[in-house]
Design a protein around this motif. Structure first.
Motif, PDB file in Angstrom:
ATOM      1  N   ALA A   1       0.823  -1.210   0.000  1.00  0.00           N
ATOM      2  CA  ALA A   1       0.000   0.000   0.000  1.00  0.00           C
ATOM      3  C   ALA A   1       0.858   1.262   0.000  1.00  0.00           C
ATOM      4  N   LEU A   2       2.010   1.214   0.678  1.00  0.00           N
ATOM      5  CA  LEU A   2       2.904   2.371   0.703  1.00  0.00           C
ATOM      6  C   LEU A   2       3.505   2.652  -0.671  1.00  0.00           C
ATOM      7  N   ALA A   3       3.508   1.636  -1.522  1.00  0.00           N
ATOM      8  CA  ALA A   3       4.013   1.810  -2.886  1.00  0.00           C
ATOM      9  C   ALA A   3       2.882   2.089  -3.868  1.00  0.00           C
ATOM     10  N   GLY A   4       1.652   2.206  -3.341  1.00  0.00           N
ATOM     11  CA  GLY A   4       0.512   2.454  -4.216  1.00  0.00           C
ATOM     12  C   GLY A   4       0.066   1.234  -4.984  1.00  0.00           C
ATOM     13  N   LEU A   5       0.299   0.041  -4.419  1.00  0.00           N
ATOM     14  CA  LEU A   5      -0.010  -1.204  -5.119  1.00  0.00           C
ATOM     15  C   LEU A   5      -1.096  -1.987  -4.395  1.00  0.00           C
ATOM     16  N   GLU A   6      -1.787  -2.837  -5.165  1.00  0.00           N
ATOM     17  CA  GLU A   6      -2.742  -3.760  -4.575  1.00  0.00           C
ATOM     18  C   GLU A   6      -1.994  -4.874  -3.845  1.00  0.00           C
ATOM     19  N   GLU A   7      -2.723  -5.587  -2.985  1.00  0.00           N
ATOM     20  CA  GLU A   7      -2.101  -6.636  -2.161  1.00  0.00           C
ATOM     21  C   GLU A   7      -1.438  -7.712  -3.019  1.00  0.00           C
ATOM     22  N   ARG A   8      -2.111  -8.144  -4.090  1.00  0.00           N
ATOM     23  CA  ARG A   8      -1.578  -9.219  -4.936  1.00  0.00           C
ATOM     24  C   ARG A   8      -1.150  -8.647  -6.285  1.00  0.00           C
ATOM     25  N   PHE A   9      -0.271  -7.677  -6.246  1.00  0.00           N
ATOM     26  CA  PHE A   9       0.182  -7.069  -7.496  1.00  0.00           C
ATOM     27  C   PHE A   9       0.993  -8.078  -8.313  1.00  0.00           C
ATOM     28  N   GLN A  10       1.056  -7.811  -9.593  1.00  0.00           N
ATOM     29  CA  GLN A  10       1.765  -8.694 -10.518  1.00  0.00           C
ATOM     30  C   GLN A  10       3.138  -8.125 -10.825  1.00  0.00           C
ATOM     31  N   ILE A  11       4.102  -9.004 -11.040  1.00  0.00           N
ATOM     32  CA  ILE A  11       5.439  -8.588 -11.462  1.00  0.00           C
ATOM     33  C   ILE A  11       5.680  -9.158 -12.849  1.00  0.00           C
ATOM     34  N   ILE A  12       5.825  -8.290 -13.827  1.00  0.00           N
ATOM     35  CA  ILE A  12       6.045  -8.783 -15.183  1.00  0.00           C
ATOM     36  C   ILE A  12       7.513  -9.155 -15.362  1.00  0.00           C
ATOM     37  N   ASP A  13       7.761 -10.153 -16.178  1.00  0.00           N
ATOM     38  CA  ASP A  13       9.139 -10.580 -16.408  1.00  0.00           C
ATOM     39  C   ASP A  13       9.751  -9.788 -17.556  1.00  0.00           C
ATOM     40  N   GLU A  14      11.013 -10.102 -17.862  1.00  0.00           N
ATOM     41  CA  GLU A  14      11.744  -9.324 -18.857  1.00  0.00           C
ATOM     42  C   GLU A  14      11.104  -9.402 -20.233  1.00  0.00           C
ATOM     43  N   ARG A  15      10.557 -10.574 -20.573  1.00  0.00           N
ATOM     44  CA  ARG A  15       9.978 -10.720 -21.909  1.00  0.00           C
ATOM     45  C   ARG A  15       8.743  -9.844 -22.083  1.00  0.00           C
ATOM     46  N   GLU A  16       7.875  -9.852 -21.086  1.00  0.00           N
ATOM     47  CA  GLU A  16       6.674  -9.027 -21.203  1.00  0.00           C
ATOM     48  C   GLU A  16       7.031  -7.550 -21.136  1.00  0.00           C
ATOM     49  N   ALA A  17       8.008  -7.207 -20.287  1.00  0.00           N
ATOM     50  CA  ALA A  17       8.453  -5.818 -20.211  1.00  0.00           C
ATOM     51  C   ALA A  17       9.002  -5.368 -21.560  1.00  0.00           C
ATOM     52  N   GLU A  18       9.763  -6.234 -22.204  1.00  0.00           N
ATOM     53  CA  GLU A  18      10.309  -5.899 -23.513  1.00  0.00           C
ATOM     54  C   GLU A  18       9.191  -5.686 -24.529  1.00  0.00           C
ATOM     55  N   PHE A  19       8.181  -6.542 -24.494  1.00  0.00           N
ATOM     56  CA  PHE A  19       7.055  -6.413 -25.426  1.00  0.00           C
ATOM     57  C   PHE A  19       6.351  -5.075 -25.227  1.00  0.00           C
ATOM     58  N   ILE A  20       6.075  -4.709 -23.971  1.00  0.00           N
ATOM     59  CA  ILE A  20       5.372  -3.452 -23.684  1.00  0.00           C
ATOM     60  C   ILE A  20       6.220  -2.264 -24.127  1.00  0.00           C
ATOM     61  N   ARG A  21       7.492  -2.317 -23.816  1.00  0.00           N
ATOM     62  CA  ARG A  21       8.386  -1.197 -24.163  1.00  0.00           C
ATOM     63  C   ARG A  21       8.483  -1.031 -25.665  1.00  0.00           C
ATOM     64  N   LYS A  22       8.606  -2.136 -26.393  1.00  0.00           N
ATOM     65  CA  LYS A  22       8.711  -2.050 -27.846  1.00  0.00           C
ATOM     66  C   LYS A  22       7.430  -1.519 -28.472  1.00  0.00           C
ATOM     67  N   GLU A  23       6.298  -1.883 -27.905  1.00  0.00           N
ATOM     68  CA  GLU A  23       5.036  -1.350 -28.406  1.00  0.00           C
ATOM     69  C   GLU A  23       4.992   0.166 -28.231  1.00  0.00           C
ATOM     70  N   ALA A  24       5.435   0.643 -27.064  1.00  0.00           N
ATOM     71  CA  ALA A  24       5.442   2.086 -26.817  1.00  0.00           C
ATOM     72  C   ALA A  24       6.435   2.788 -27.733  1.00  0.00           C
ATOM     73  N   ALA A  25       7.611   2.182 -27.924  1.00  0.00           N
ATOM     74  CA  ALA A  25       8.621   2.778 -28.799  1.00  0.00           C
ATOM     75  C   ALA A  25       8.129   2.840 -30.238  1.00  0.00           C
TER      76      ALA A  25
END
Length: 760
Positions: free
Chosen positions: A107-131
């Protein structure tokens, strides 16, 4: 140390083990036994009464493969002293430590209790889409501002779509470095936007970085997710926001031992500094930082900064120590590595590079050392002078291996290359000559499949009334049938029937041994075969249900025996069992559903935290004697082989800031030799500069990037040399354009080696 433990220690190790508290900085040369020494120090603190029952020594390491290594070593040393292993210490990666902090206080980080952590592959996909989205509307402006005037329209059209070398690759690389740097500075897109609005000079690359960063973070928020870099910055935010929580962690971890500190970043150092408090030699607290600045090879366009460790040792540590003795390499290889240090510090043509490598020199072991050096053999070193084309170099290395291997089947051997693409070319040549090889290049991880298989079975056991989860468990059990044309139809049919089971109890424990009503939909020709299959799985499912009475780690290991036969899968299951055991210990209220959810998160997203190296179980060269390991020089760090081939030691891969050198990050079509990644980071730095003299000047960052890259490649060459235990072969090629030369450091080593040979 207590007399009950019979260890042969080197004088440098004995001096380190006299430590009682405060800040200690240790410089450790390759192969000096720093893992053993740090483990022995942890065991000493645990067993000498320095800790309260609810306190632990915190060991923080950079890489996942070191987590289990440390835990195992410390456990054995503690057990030898008559205490219970696994108590009194906690081993975490920096990301794992941050993960623990954020999970505790989301909560101090502004996150839900069961937040998700994306891995490098998904992060790369999201970043490339934005780029890609940014490029769609800004490519023309970028081309007009940064392309050379003589680039043709046809070339421009090609560069627009070239995913490997063109604009998409450049902007994605720029975005990755920019986003990481922002998170290392704990700067969010809103802060950055405000600074850009206040800027008095146009900063187009920072604008591009902000736009992509904002869209990237929007995509994460939409998923309710964070990435690995977020964990570090959010952990820092939490520790600053909650003094009581920080005090509790400071109490729990009175001693912090940090491994591989040369690769720490500014924000990572800040986190450990907060946790350590302000330890003094008499405070009953301590912070020990161990590393080798000469092995800092992850600096360029990352947030790692080896200067942080250097400054800590030089100006801050109460106690300064070194681990200079190494039993890894034969004396001539040690001399070669030390000669490289000498040349860099005294003779590198660019004075700014002369601190890229520093003392201590590597020292050979004493006569009574428990890990003596291999016997000296001058013939074990070959600095190949012949100029090869890239293809000829590979041919020469492969021919050498073909001739050498039959008489050295009990040796370990590796070919170390600068980049993955070069490694794949070597592998193709080995295949043609039918030479056994081990690929250790890009990750071939099956962690997700293994963790996912166990997670799906436990998901059913935690919800035994769910027909869909029962069907999924069946699919895990028969997963080999998915690609088997002879069994695939039966596999699909049985899974579908299980999904339609009305009452699971009637399937698992029928009142009478008669086919269920749900078999009526099957053709008579198939019914007997399908019924036999479903009865076989019923027996399996019953056995699985019996495992729910076991502790979670034993449950996983028992299920693994049913599910897997490959050693790698069983090893992974063992690691997963340890992870879930720790989770159960730390969260006493968790039951099977919560532990199942945690395992599911690991299977999908969090393999980075669970102690796996890139090849899951940790790469051990000893397992591959007589086979050629092909890997990059970067991935070889921390490993060793009897014989090592270092390829492509030319002035392209190892430049020296000479006028004829070229640099991999500078593209032929970008004007004035600008490095756009470096320029973007310089614009970011200027936005948050406290002094006006730090304001952005185009081109200065590109020149600094050349310098940083050159310094890092000197250290990479040092790392490559020190991987070899008995034999070392250095080869080079003239590059794709035929104009590359053997690099200056190796030229210097050739001259030094020849002078040594004459003296001998």
């Amino acid at each position: 140390m207590p007399n009950s433990v019979n260890l042969t220690l080197r004088p440098s190790q004995i001096s380190i083990l006299r430590y009682h508290g405060g800040k200690m900085g240790i410089s450790a040369v390759p192969g000096s036994g720093k893992t053993f020494t740090l483990s022995a120090l942890a065991a000493q603190i645990i067993t000498n009464g320095s800790l309260a029952p609810d306190q632990d020594v915190l060991i923080v390491t950079l890489v996942n493969s070191a987590v289990d290594n440390f835990a195992s070593r410390i456990g054995k040393l503690v057990e030898q002293r008559g205490l219970i292993p696994h108590l009194g210490y906690r081993v975490r990666t920096l990301h794992g430590l941050a993960h623990d902090i954020v999970r505790e206080k989301p909560a101090l980080a502004g996150l839900e209790e069961r937040f998700q952590i994306i891995d490098e592959r998904e992060a790369e996909f999201i970043r490339k889409e934005a780029a890609r989205a940014w490029l769609n509307t800004n490519a023309e402006t970028l081309i007009a501002h940064y392309f050379k005037e003589d680039v043709s329209e046809q070339q421009i059209n090609h560069l627009r779509s070239d995913e490997k070398f063109g604009l998409p690759a450049i902007i994605d690389s720029l975005a990755m470095a920019f986003i990481r740097s922002c998170k290392n500075r704990a700067v969010n897109p809103e802060d950055l936007r405000q600074q850009l609005q206040n800027a008095t000079t146009p900063l187009p690359l920072a604008e591009a970085g902000w736009w992509i960063y904002e869209k990237y973070q929007q995509a994460l928020r939409y998923r309710g997710a964070v990435d690995f870099d977020d964990l570090i910055s959010l952990a820092w935010k939490i520790l600053n926001a909650d003094p009581d929580y920080l005090a509790r962690l400071q109490y729990r971890f009175p001693y912090i031992l940090e491994d591989e500190a040369q690769d720490s970043s500014e924000i990572q150092e800040k986190i450990l500094r907060l946790l350590a408090g302000n330890p003094t030699p008499t405070s009953g607290r301590g912070w020990v930082r161990v590393g080798d600045p000469n092995q800092a090879i992850f600096e360029t366009f990352t947030t790692a900064n080896p200067q942080l460790l250097k400054d800590f040792i030089s100006y801050e540590a109460d106690k300064k120590e070194a681990l200079p003795v190494s039993g890894r390499s034969q004396p001539y290889i040690i001399d070669l590595a030390n000669a490289l240090i000498d040349w860099v510090t005294a003779s590198h043509p660019e004075p700014a590079c002369r601190d890229a490598l520093t003392v201590p020199y590597i020292q050979a072991t004493a006569a009574n050392d428990p890990q003596p050096n291999p016997a000296p053999d001058a013939k074990g070193i070959r600095l190949v002078a012949k100029k090869h084309s890239p293809e000829e170099e590979i041919e020469a290395v492969v021919k050498s291996l073909q001739k050498w291997l039959p008489n050295h089947s009990n040796w370990t051997v590796a070919v170390l290359v600068p980049r993955n693409t070069r490694g794949m070319e070597v592998i193709e040549a080995l295949k043609k000559r039918k030479i056994d090889y081990i690929e250790f290049l890009s990750s071939t991880s099956n962690t997700r499949a293994t963790a996912g298989a166990i997670a799906n079975v436990i998901a059913y056991l935690s919800d035994p009334a769910s027909a869909s989860k029962l069907a999924k468990a069946y699919q895990v059990w028969r997963r080999a049938w998915r690609e088997d044309e002879t069994q695939r139809q039966k596999y699909i049919l049985c899974a579908e029937l299980l999904r339609k089971v009305g009452k699971i109890e009637e399937y698992l424990f029928p009142a009478a041994e008669t086919p269920g009503m749900w078999l009526k939909s099957i053709a008579e020709s198939e019914s007997e075969e399908v019924l036999t299959e479903l009865e076989a799985f019923r027996d399996v499912a019953r056995r699985w249900q019996g495992t729910t009475l076991l502790p979670i780690d034993q449950m996983i290991l028992t299920l693994a025996q049913e599910l897997f036969s490959e050693p790698a899968d069983l090893a992974l299951a063992h690691k997963l069992a340890l992870v879930l055991r720790r989770a159960a210990d730390e969260h006493s209220s968790w039951r099977l559903p919560e532990l199942t959810a945690e395992l599911g998160v690991i299977a999908k997203n969090e393999r980075k935290f669970i102690g796996f190296s890139a090849d899951d179980a940790g790469f051990d060269p000893e397992r591959h004697r007589g086979k050629v390991v092909v890997t990059t020089m970067h991935k070889a760090k921390g490993l060793e082989w009897d014989r090592v081939y270092l390829m492509s030691v030319n002035n392209y891969d190892f430049p020296s800031l000479q006028s004829y050198d070229r640099y991999i990050s500078e593209k032929w079509f970008i004007r004035n030799g600008l490095n756009l990644e470096a320029e973007a980071l310089a614009q970011l730095k200027a936005l948050f500069a406290s002094d006006s003299y730090e304001w952005y000047e185009e081109g200065a960052a590109s020149l600094r990037a050349r310098l940083d890259y050159t310094r890092e490649r000197l250290r990479l060459l040092y790392v490559g040399i020190t991987r070899a235990k008995r034999d070392l072969v250095l080869t080079w090629n003239s590059g794709r354009q035929g104009d590359s030369q053997r690099c200056l450091p190796v030229e210097a080593l050739v001259g030094w080696w020849q002078s040594q040979s004459k003296e001998a």
